[in-house]
Design an enzyme around this catalytic site. Structure first.
Site, PDB file in Angstrom:
ATOM      1  N   ALA A   1     -10.785  10.515   6.336  1.00  0.00           N
ATOM      2  CA  ALA A   1      -9.914  10.246   7.489  1.00  0.00           C
ATOM      3  C   ALA A   1     -10.500  10.914   8.726  1.00  0.00           C
ATOM      4  CB  ALA A   1      -8.522  10.798   7.204  1.00  0.00           C
TER       5      ALA A   1
ATOM      6  N   CYS B   1     -22.165  -0.819  15.237  1.00  0.00           N
ATOM      7  CA  CYS B   1     -21.985  -1.908  14.259  1.00  0.00           C
ATOM      8  C   CYS B   1     -20.533  -2.247  13.941  1.00  0.00           C
ATOM      9  CB  CYS B   1     -22.704  -1.564  12.962  1.00  0.00           C
ATOM     10  SG  CYS B   1     -24.480  -1.585  13.143  1.00  0.00           S
TER      11      CYS B   1
HETATM   12  C1  UDX Z   1     -22.876   1.115   9.610  1.00  0.00           C
HETATM   13  C2  UDX Z   1     -23.050   0.685   8.155  1.00  0.00           C
HETATM   14  O1  UDX Z   1     -22.732   1.793   7.293  1.00  0.00           O
HETATM   15  C3  UDX Z   1     -24.439   0.173   7.888  1.00  0.00           C
HETATM   16  O2  UDX Z   1     -24.554  -0.287   6.557  1.00  0.00           O
HETATM   17  C4  UDX Z   1     -24.713  -0.952   8.879  1.00  0.00           C
HETATM   18  O3  UDX Z   1     -25.992  -1.449   8.692  1.00  0.00           O
HETATM   19  C5  UDX Z   1     -24.535  -0.483  10.306  1.00  0.00           C
HETATM   20  O4  UDX Z   1     -23.218   0.046  10.472  1.00  0.00           O
HETATM   21  P1  UDX Z   1     -23.495   3.243  11.088  1.00  0.00           P
HETATM   22  O5  UDX Z   1     -22.800   2.544  12.209  1.00  0.00           O
HETATM   23  O6  UDX Z   1     -24.816   3.857  11.337  1.00  0.00           O
HETATM   24  O7  UDX Z   1     -23.715   2.234   9.853  1.00  0.00           O
HETATM   25  O8  UDX Z   1     -22.532   4.424  10.598  1.00  0.00           O
HETATM   26  P2  UDX Z   1     -21.568   4.725   9.366  1.00  0.00           P
HETATM   27  O9  UDX Z   1     -22.073   5.909   8.643  1.00  0.00           O
HETATM   28  O10 UDX Z   1     -21.298   3.539   8.560  1.00  0.00           O
HETATM   29  O11 UDX Z   1     -20.237   5.162  10.150  1.00  0.00           O
HETATM   30  C6  UDX Z   1     -19.552   4.264  11.016  1.00  0.00           C
HETATM   31  C7  UDX Z   1     -18.328   4.928  11.601  1.00  0.00           C
HETATM   32  O12 UDX Z   1     -17.328   5.167  10.619  1.00  0.00           O
HETATM   33  C8  UDX Z   1     -18.601   6.304  12.222  1.00  0.00           C
HETATM   34  O13 UDX Z   1     -17.873   6.423  13.418  1.00  0.00           O
HETATM   35  C9  UDX Z   1     -18.090   7.289  11.182  1.00  0.00           C
HETATM   36  O14 UDX Z   1     -17.716   8.529  11.709  1.00  0.00           O
HETATM   37  C10 UDX Z   1     -16.902   6.517  10.644  1.00  0.00           C
HETATM   38  N1  UDX Z   1     -16.527   6.918   9.265  1.00  0.00           N
HETATM   39  C11 UDX Z   1     -17.375   6.707   8.238  1.00  0.00           C
HETATM   40  C12 UDX Z   1     -15.265   7.478   9.032  1.00  0.00           C
HETATM   41  O15 UDX Z   1     -14.468   7.675   9.963  1.00  0.00           O
HETATM   42  N2  UDX Z   1     -14.935   7.798   7.755  1.00  0.00           N
HETATM   43  C13 UDX Z   1     -15.763   7.605   6.698  1.00  0.00           C
HETATM   44  O16 UDX Z   1     -15.373   7.926   5.561  1.00  0.00           O
HETATM   45  C14 UDX Z   1     -17.031   7.046   6.949  1.00  0.00           C
END
Ligand code: UDX
Length: 405
Positions: A238, A246
């Protein structure tokens, strides 16, 4: 074998670095002259762990150029150009234009689309240039991009011809390879990102519920859910909502794409709406804790997540702007990578930042932050990422944690 990459953002540069490290000759094309010049001079323009080391190591295998002419003689031309959102719809014209140009320069080079594109884009380009196109969507996460490319969970390759040959260039990964149609490959990418985004909005809503229940803690609930193999623990942290280049873009794009073909993706719509409202709703809670608007507030982390310098659709930036809008006039930030940002005062040393502050808001989960916070005394801490595990540190507010806990 010579391989060209068009578009040198995160995906393009990481693809080049990893393929060159596995014995291929790489040519990288970008229309941004300044970027190419910096790359030619040995500078890597983005912060991504392990990337500059890999590019430096394989200098001899890599060439950077502004000119499509350099594509000549490439077995494959991998397109990694951006697909921005215009009026909530994805704009694929950079993909189409670069595919057309690459084909003019070398009609024998097989074109591979790695950019995220809605289903039917490969077919569209294929009809324009009258040849088969491959789809090879990228699943790398910023901050982990090199490792994700070397060791992906799976590789997806779509196309009508040449799929098996192209799959061989990825054989060094030892990952499972799915060979399918262009359309399935294009959709796997969107469905995956939308599902992960939905997991995040889901756990954030559960966190809202936990906050109302004495004794409840979202971290324990997420751990308990995650032990079920059908659910999995990943992407159940959370926080302030998802950001980055993305998830926000891709979720909106697939909703509008589906609308255009007559399908309502109501679950993804809810995910998007909830995420867009997340900061406003968190700031409502923060207002009850920081009642004096002149309090000195430090926000830890400016990027959209840890281990990156990327500020695109950063929830942290959105949070600071919303707090300012509501009248908090003494708010500053610290970020391990970014030291300048228009409209936000930044400290360059975390110690000085913490010393100055009365309230600390953790907005990004950089691993170093929890150690810093263990050492500070007499500060009010608002943990929007739940990075603080130390029971001796008293939180004024923790996402998904009932205030009486
Ligand atoms: C994402 C996808 O994971 C990847 O497979 C795709 O190719 C591009 O988009 P990325 O945007 O680099 O990658 O970051 P990611 O680690 O997926 O996190 C995305 C967002 O979700 C971030 O803001 C992160 O803080 C948030 N997040 C992620 C959460 O809030 N909680 C989580 O449990 C995981």
């Amino acid at each position: 074998m010579k391989i060209s990459v068009v578009g040198l953002g995160y995906v393009g540069l990481v693809t080049m670095a990893v393929l060159s490290d596995n014995g291929y000759n790489l040519v990288g094309i970008d229309t941004d002259r300044e970027k190419i010049q910096r790359l030619q001079e040995g500078e890597v323009p983005i912060y991504e762990p392990g990337l500059s080391v890999l590019i430096e190591k394989n200098r001899k295998m890599i060439e950077f150029s502004n000119s499509y002419d350099s594509i000549k003689g490439s077995e494959y031309t991998i397109i990694c150009v951006p697909t921005p959102t215009v009026n909530d719809r994805i704009d694929v014209h950079y993909v189409i234009e670069s595919g057309k140009k690459a084909n003019e320069i070398d009609p024998n080079s097989m074109i591979v689309i790695k950019s995220t594109v809605t289903p039917g884009t490969a077919k569209m380009l294929s009809e324009i240039i009258n040849k088969d196109i491959l789809s090879n969507p990228e699943f790398l996460r910023e901050g982990n991009a090199v490792k994700d490319t070397i060791n992906p969970d799976r590789i997806v390759i779509g196309g009508r011809a040449g799929v098996e040959n192209f799959s061989r260039i990825w054989s060094f990964t030892n990952s499972k390879i799915i060979m399918t149609t262009n359309e399935n490959a294009e959709l796997i990418k969107y469905a995956s990102n939308a599902f992960l985004a939905t997991k995040i909005s889901f756990i954030n809503q559960m966190a809202d519920l936990c906050e109302k229940i004495p004794g409840a803690d979202i971290k324990v609930v997420a751990d308990g859910m995650g032990m079920d193999k059908r659910i999995g623990r990943a992407f159940l942290n959370a926080g302030p909502g998802y950001g980055g280049s993305c998830f926000p873009k891709d979720t909106r794009a697939i909703v509008s794409f589906a609308e255009d073909v007559g399908v309502e993706l109501s679950i993804i719509k809810c995910t998007v709406n909830y995420n867009e409202d997340r900061i406003r709703s968190l700031v409502n809670r923060i207002e009850k804790i920081i009642t004096d608007k002149s309090s000195r507030i430090i926000v830890l982390g400016l990027s959209f997540k840890e281990n990156t310098g990327d500020l695109r659709e950063s929830k942290s930036v959105e949070l600071i702007m919303e707090l300012k809008r509501r009248g908090y006039d003494s708010i500053k930030a610290f970020d391990p990578v970014t030291s300048q940002f228009n409209g936000i005062d930044l400290f360059t040393e975390v110690e000085t930042a913490l010393e100055w502050s009365e309230f600390v808001i953790v907005a990004t989960e950089w691993p170093s932050f929890s150690d810093f916070l263990k050492r500070v005394k007499d500060k009010h801490i608002i943990d929007l990422r739940r990075i603080i595990d130390d029971k001796t540190v008293k939180l004024d507010y923790g996402v998904g944690l009932n205030a009486t806990n």
